[in-house]
Design an enzyme around this catalytic site. Structure first.
Site, PDB file in Angstrom:
ATOM      1  N   ASN A  85     -43.661  -5.037 -37.553  1.00 25.37           N
ATOM      2  CA  ASN A  85     -44.931  -4.261 -37.578  1.00 25.37           C
ATOM      3  C   ASN A  85     -45.888  -4.844 -38.622  1.00 25.37           C
ATOM      4  OD1 ASN A  85     -43.693  -2.480 -35.585  1.00 25.37           O
ATOM      5  ND2 ASN A  85     -42.586  -1.427 -37.274  1.00 25.37           N
ATOM      6  N   THR A  93     -45.435   0.610 -42.203  1.00 23.65           N
ATOM      7  CA  THR A  93     -45.230   1.652 -43.415  1.00 23.65           C
ATOM      8  C   THR A  93     -45.065   1.051 -44.702  1.00 23.65           C
ATOM      9  OG1 THR A  93     -43.184   2.382 -42.846  1.00 23.65           O
ATOM     10  CG2 THR A  93     -44.819   3.468 -41.696  1.00 23.65           C
ATOM     11  N   HIS A  98     -41.389  -7.548 -43.569  1.00 25.97           N
ATOM     12  CA  HIS A  98     -40.194  -7.380 -43.025  1.00 25.97           C
ATOM     13  C   HIS A  98     -39.854  -7.547 -41.531  1.00 25.97           C
ATOM     14  CE1 HIS A  98     -42.125  -3.260 -43.252  1.00 25.97           C
ATOM     15  NE2 HIS A  98     -41.460  -3.084 -42.303  1.00 25.97           N
TER      16      HIS A  98
END
Ligand code: AMP
Length: 112
Positions: A85, A93, A98
């Site tokens: 993401n 977030t 990651h």
């Protein structure tokens, strides 16, 4: 270490985690809120915000360990998914690069 970064704190042992793999460049931990029976996060030890800011050398290293991590977590034969993401609309977030590795069940698609 970036200030107030939860993944930097995990890497420095200030927040507990369940470690799956570690080498000089990367730590792999179980996601605290797993979205699948197997859900681990590949975290670079040196802080970088996201896949856009990461060096190609780091990304190459992380990807080169995917097979090993999939073997360790028992998903290499049946399959798994990698997710990165990125940014607000990408659903990121935690602003520390990651790679999610998810598996252990048939995963749905599309993800949105
Ligand atoms: P993303 O939404 O792609 O930024 O993913 C952040 C991920 O970090 C989510 O799947 C969270 O469940 C996970 N997460 C947040 N805090 C922790 C923590 N302390 N240990 C492990 N995973 C975490």
């Amino acid at each position: 270490m970036a200030e107030n970064c939860i993944f930097c704190k995990i890497i420095h042992g200030e927040i507990p985690s369940e470690k799956v793999y570690e080498d000089e460049k990367m730590l792999v931990v179980c996601d605290v809120a797993p979205a699948a029976p197997v859900h681990v996060l590949l975290l670079p030890k040196q802080h970088t915000d996201d896949v856009v800011t990461a060096s190609s050398e780091l990304l190459r290293h992380m990807m080169s360990k995917v097979k090993l991590i999939a073997e360790k977590t028992g998903v290499v034969e049946k399959g798994f998914r990698l997710v990165i993401n990125t940014g607000e609309e990408g659903g990121q977030t935690v602003k520390h690069l990651h790679i999610h590795l998810l598996g252990g069940k048939v995963l749905g698609w599309p993800p949105c």
